[in-house]
Design a protein around this motif. Sequence first.
Motif, PDB file in Angstrom:
ATOM      1  N   MET A  42       0.776  -1.261   0.012  1.00 51.49           N
ATOM      2  CA  MET A  42      -0.085  -0.113  -0.093  1.00 51.49           C
ATOM      3  C   MET A  42       0.779   1.414   0.021  1.00 51.49           C
ATOM      4  N   GLY A  43       0.421   2.122  -0.802  1.00 49.80           N
ATOM      5  CA  GLY A  43       1.086   3.471  -0.759  1.00 49.80           C
ATOM      6  C   GLY A  43       1.074   4.310   0.533  1.00 49.80           C
ATOM      7  N   ALA A  44       1.653   5.513   0.549  1.00 48.55           N
ATOM      8  CA  ALA A  44       1.797   6.108   1.679  1.00 48.55           C
ATOM      9  C   ALA A  44       0.289   6.661   2.199  1.00 48.55           C
ATOM     10  N   VAL A  45      -0.339   7.153   0.927  1.00 48.72           N
ATOM     11  CA  VAL A  45      -1.688   7.614   1.225  1.00 48.72           C
ATOM     12  C   VAL A  45      -2.781   6.496   1.751  1.00 48.72           C
ATOM     13  N   ALA A  46      -2.612   5.581   1.252  1.00 50.91           N
ATOM     14  CA  ALA A  46      -3.662   4.427   1.769  1.00 50.91           C
ATOM     15  C   ALA A  46      -3.298   3.982   3.080  1.00 50.91           C
ATOM     16  N   LYS A  47      -1.963   4.008   3.458  1.00 51.47           N
ATOM     17  CA  LYS A  47      -1.878   3.895   5.046  1.00 51.47           C
ATOM     18  C   LYS A  47      -2.414   4.731   5.788  1.00 51.47           C
ATOM     19  N   ARG A  48      -2.803   5.877   5.341  1.00 49.20           N
ATOM     20  CA  ARG A  48      -3.485   6.987   6.173  1.00 49.20           C
ATOM     21  C   ARG A  48      -4.902   6.793   6.378  1.00 49.20           C
ATOM     22  N   ILE A  49      -5.473   6.236   5.654  1.00 50.18           N
ATOM     23  CA  ILE A  49      -6.826   5.972   5.596  1.00 50.18           C
ATOM     24  C   ILE A  49      -7.300   4.904   6.520  1.00 50.18           C
ATOM     25  N   PRO A  50      -7.944   5.299   7.191  1.00 50.74           N
ATOM     26  CA  PRO A  50      -8.494   4.213   8.295  1.00 50.74           C
ATOM     27  C   PRO A  50      -9.248   3.099   7.510  1.00 50.74           C
ATOM     28  N   ALA A  51      -9.016   1.710   8.231  1.00 54.68           N
ATOM     29  CA  ALA A  51      -9.482   0.555   7.845  1.00 54.68           C
ATOM     30  C   ALA A  51     -11.032   0.512   7.608  1.00 54.68           C
ATOM     31  N   SER A  52     -11.696   1.254   8.533  1.00 53.33           N
ATOM     32  CA  SER A  52     -13.136   1.460   8.604  1.00 53.33           C
ATOM     33  C   SER A  52     -13.511   2.137   7.208  1.00 53.33           C
ATOM     34  N   VAL A  53     -12.929   3.189   6.639  1.00 54.48           N
ATOM     35  CA  VAL A  53     -13.134   3.799   5.710  1.00 54.48           C
ATOM     36  C   VAL A  53     -13.045   3.023   4.431  1.00 54.48           C
TER      37      VAL A  53
END
Length: 85
Positions: free
Chosen positions: A1-12
């Motif tokens: 996963m990219g840096a941005v994807a890692k910051r998006i919460p799993a619930s979202v």
Amino acid sequence: MGAVAKRIPASVRRRALERSLDHIRYEQLTTAFLDLYLVNHCLNSVAVYCADPESEHTRRTIAALPNYLLEGEAGLTAQSLSVQV
């Protein structure tokens, strides 16, 4: 996963995936599992299969794939616009 994807919460991410699958399922049900283009149908089939490989919806999606194939002089070909029922 990219840096941005890692910051998006799993619930979202989970809600976004479920909403996308709801849209795919709705489109397939309202069009009798016939999409305008073979590529759309194949990508939708993969998404539905990954979400639930044993469901009735997945079986119906896969069963509609032969509607896009034509046997002609050049052999077996795929049509890009499906209007068969």
